[in-house]
Every structure is written in C-alpha cells, then in structure tokens.
Design a protein around this motif. Structure first.
Motif, short mmCIF file in Angstrom:
data_model
loop_
_atom_site.label_atom_id
_atom_site.label_comp_id
_atom_site.label_asym_id
_atom_site.label_seq_id
_atom_site.Cartn_x
_atom_site.Cartn_y
_atom_site.Cartn_z
N VAL A 72 0.87 -1.17 0.00
CA VAL A 72 0.00 0.00 0.00
C VAL A 72 0.91 1.23 0.00
CG1 VAL A 72 -1.76 1.31 1.26
CG2 VAL A 72 -1.85 -1.19 1.23
N LEU A 73 0.91 1.94 -1.11
CA LEU A 73 1.78 3.11 -1.23
C LEU A 73 1.16 4.36 -0.63
CD1 LEU A 73 3.17 2.66 -4.85
CD2 LEU A 73 4.12 1.85 -2.68
N GLY A 74 -0.17 4.39 -0.60
CA GLY A 74 -0.85 5.54 -0.04
C GLY A 74 -2.28 5.22 0.30
N TYR A 75 -2.80 5.91 1.28
CA TYR A 75 -4.21 5.75 1.64
C TYR A 75 -4.71 7.04 2.27
CZ TYR A 75 -2.98 5.29 6.57
OH TYR A 75 -2.51 5.53 7.83
N ALA A 76 -6.01 7.17 2.31
CA ALA A 76 -6.65 8.32 2.96
C ALA A 76 -7.99 7.85 3.50
CB ALA A 76 -6.84 9.46 1.97
N THR A 77 -8.45 8.51 4.55
CA THR A 77 -9.74 8.17 5.15
C THR A 77 -10.62 9.41 5.26
OG1 THR A 77 -8.94 8.57 7.40
CG2 THR A 77 -8.70 6.33 6.53
N SER A 78 -11.92 9.17 5.27
CA SER A 78 -12.88 10.27 5.38
C SER A 78 -14.24 9.69 5.76
CB SER A 78 -12.99 11.02 4.05
OG SER A 78 -13.98 12.04 4.14
N ASN A 79 -15.12 10.55 6.21
CA ASN A 79 -16.49 10.12 6.50
C ASN A 79 -17.36 10.25 5.24
OD1 ASN A 79 -16.59 12.91 6.42
ND2 ASN A 79 -17.97 13.10 8.17
N ARG A 80 -16.77 10.65 4.11
CA ARG A 80 -17.50 10.79 2.84
C ARG A 80 -16.67 10.23 1.70
NH1 ARG A 80 -18.20 16.59 1.92
NH2 ARG A 80 -19.47 15.93 0.17
N GLN A 81 -17.34 9.69 0.68
CA GLN A 81 -16.67 9.21 -0.53
C GLN A 81 -16.61 10.36 -1.53
OE1 GLN A 81 -17.62 5.28 -2.22
NE2 GLN A 81 -19.33 5.29 -0.79
N THR A 82 -15.50 11.05 -1.57
CA THR A 82 -15.38 12.19 -2.46
C THR A 82 -14.14 12.04 -3.34
OG1 THR A 82 -14.02 13.42 -0.88
CG2 THR A 82 -16.43 13.72 -0.74
N THR A 83 -14.07 12.85 -4.37
CA THR A 83 -12.88 12.86 -5.21
C THR A 83 -11.67 13.29 -4.39
OG1 THR A 83 -14.20 13.34 -7.17
CG2 THR A 83 -11.85 13.86 -7.29
N GLN A 84 -11.89 14.21 -3.47
CA GLN A 84 -10.78 14.68 -2.63
C GLN A 84 -10.17 13.52 -1.83
OE1 GLN A 84 -9.51 17.61 -3.04
NE2 GLN A 84 -7.89 17.15 -1.60
N LEU A 85 -10.97 12.54 -1.45
CA LEU A 85 -10.46 11.37 -0.73
C LEU A 85 -9.44 10.62 -1.58
CD1 LEU A 85 -10.60 9.29 1.63
CD2 LEU A 85 -12.51 8.23 0.39
N ILE A 86 -9.75 10.37 -2.84
CA ILE A 86 -8.81 9.62 -3.67
C ILE A 86 -7.61 10.47 -4.08
CG2 ILE A 86 -10.49 7.92 -4.44
CD1 ILE A 86 -10.59 9.44 -7.12
N VAL A 87 -7.82 11.78 -4.21
CA VAL A 87 -6.69 12.66 -4.50
C VAL A 87 -5.72 12.62 -3.32
CG1 VAL A 87 -6.00 15.09 -4.77
CG2 VAL A 87 -7.90 14.15 -6.12
N ARG A 88 -6.23 12.64 -2.10
CA ARG A 88 -5.35 12.57 -0.92
C ARG A 88 -4.61 11.24 -0.86
NH1 ARG A 88 -9.56 13.35 2.71
NH2 ARG A 88 -8.41 12.05 4.17
N ALA A 89 -5.28 10.13 -1.23
CA ALA A 89 -4.63 8.82 -1.24
C ALA A 89 -3.51 8.80 -2.29
CB ALA A 89 -5.65 7.71 -1.51
N MET A 90 -3.78 9.33 -3.47
CA MET A 90 -2.76 9.35 -4.52
C MET A 90 -1.62 10.29 -4.16
SD MET A 90 -1.62 8.12 -7.30
CE MET A 90 -2.92 7.29 -8.18
N THR A 91 -1.92 11.40 -3.52
CA THR A 91 -0.88 12.32 -3.08
C THR A 91 0.04 11.65 -2.07
OG1 THR A 91 -2.32 14.23 -3.48
CG2 THR A 91 -0.46 14.57 -1.99
N ALA A 92 -0.55 10.88 -1.16
CA ALA A 92 0.26 10.13 -0.18
C ALA A 92 1.12 9.09 -0.89
CB ALA A 92 -0.65 9.47 0.85
N ALA A 93 0.56 8.42 -1.88
CA ALA A 93 1.32 7.41 -2.63
C ALA A 93 2.49 8.06 -3.37
CB ALA A 93 0.40 6.69 -3.61
N ARG A 94 2.25 9.19 -3.99
CA ARG A 94 3.32 9.89 -4.71
C ARG A 94 4.39 10.37 -3.76
NH1 ARG A 94 1.15 14.50 -7.68
NH2 ARG A 94 3.23 14.63 -8.55
N ALA A 95 4.00 10.76 -2.55
CA ALA A 95 4.96 11.24 -1.55
C ALA A 95 5.90 10.12 -1.09
CB ALA A 95 4.22 11.83 -0.35
N SER A 96 5.49 8.87 -1.29
CA SER A 96 6.36 7.75 -0.92
C SER A 96 7.60 7.70 -1.80
CB SER A 96 5.60 6.42 -1.04
OG SER A 96 5.43 6.06 -2.42
#
Length: 151
Positions: A72-96
């Motif tokens: 798992v290169l990146g993940y993000a959590t939220s109380n809503r399923q939004t595009t921002q949630l997956i952008v945060r997960a991808m940003t975390a993955a890229r930061a790896s």
C-alpha cells in the motif's frame, strides 16, 4: 416496484439523463487488458474505496496499491466518498517516492475516479488512468498471488 420491474416516471427520466451523461464522458480504457501482473515496482497501481463501520458511522478508506510489491503506497480516510479522498490517497502514494513517471493507475468506474478533478490531477502528475469494463466489479477481486487473474 422493483420486484414488478416498474420505475416511476421521475426516476426513469433521471436514469436516462445519467446514462446520457455517462455516454458523453471519456472514461479511460483498460490499459491492462485484465493482466494484473507487474514486475516493475511503482509502474502499475490499483485503487479502490472501501468502508468500515465505526461507532461514529461509516469510515471510507481509499487505497493505492503497487501490483509488483503488493505494498500500500498511499491511503486516505474520510467520512464521505469524495474525489478529494482519492486525491489525498494518490498524493500520499506519490509522496512515498515509489511511483515511476508514466505509471498506470487502474480502478473501477466509480464517479470519484471518473471526475474531471481526478483526471486533471493524474494528467498533471504524469499518471495514466485505466479502468476495467463498465459494471464489472471482478477485476481486482480475481487476482491470485501471482498477480494473474484467477480462472
């Protein structure tokens, strides 16, 4: 109504509008052709959103997984399923620092992954989007330990 195959006129119109809108969208094609094997770390990634029941309600978790290492290169959590949630997960993955330039990111046809915001994000990051067939949820669930689609 569902048991009888009936649909209200309002729902039928809304369904037709949504179907017409989806037809106009230019979804990415399946660049992997259901071949989920990868020998080059950081070159082929998969992602999805899942949810967990908590005392406060649903917790949504978006992940970015490397197919070569199964990490798992990146993940993000939220109380809503939004595009921002997956952008945060991808940003975390890229930061790896483990994603290669021109990597392929394969997902389902969820609205978050089809959004203009995510499309623009991937384009700017040099990530190629890939999606399985519409209404086909088995892509990532049929991968065996070797990274091939199970028979």
């Amino acid at each position: 109504m569902a048991d009888l195959g009936l649909m209200s006129p309002l729902a039928e119109r809304a369904f037709k509008r949504a179907k017409a809108r989806a037809a106009r969208l230019k979804d990415p094609v399946d660049l992997l052709n259901r071949d989920f094997g990868s020998l080059i770390p950081g070159s082929i990634l998969v992602g999805d959103i899942t949810y967990v029941a908590t005392r406060e309600g649903w917790l949504y978790v978006a992940t970015v997984i490397d197919l070569a290492t199964r990490q798992v290169l990146g993940y993000a959590t939220s109380n809503r399923q939004t595009t921002q949630l997956i952008v945060r997960a991808m940003t975390a993955a890229r930061a790896s620092g483990l994603i290669v330039k021109g990597a392929v990111f394969h997902t389902d046809h969820g609205t978050q992954y089809r959004s203009k915001q995510f499309s623009n994000y991937c384009r700017r990051a040099g990530i190629h989007r890939s999606m399985g067939a519409r209404m086909e949820c088995w892509d990532c669930e049929t991968i065996n330990a070797s990274g091939r689609v199970a028979a």
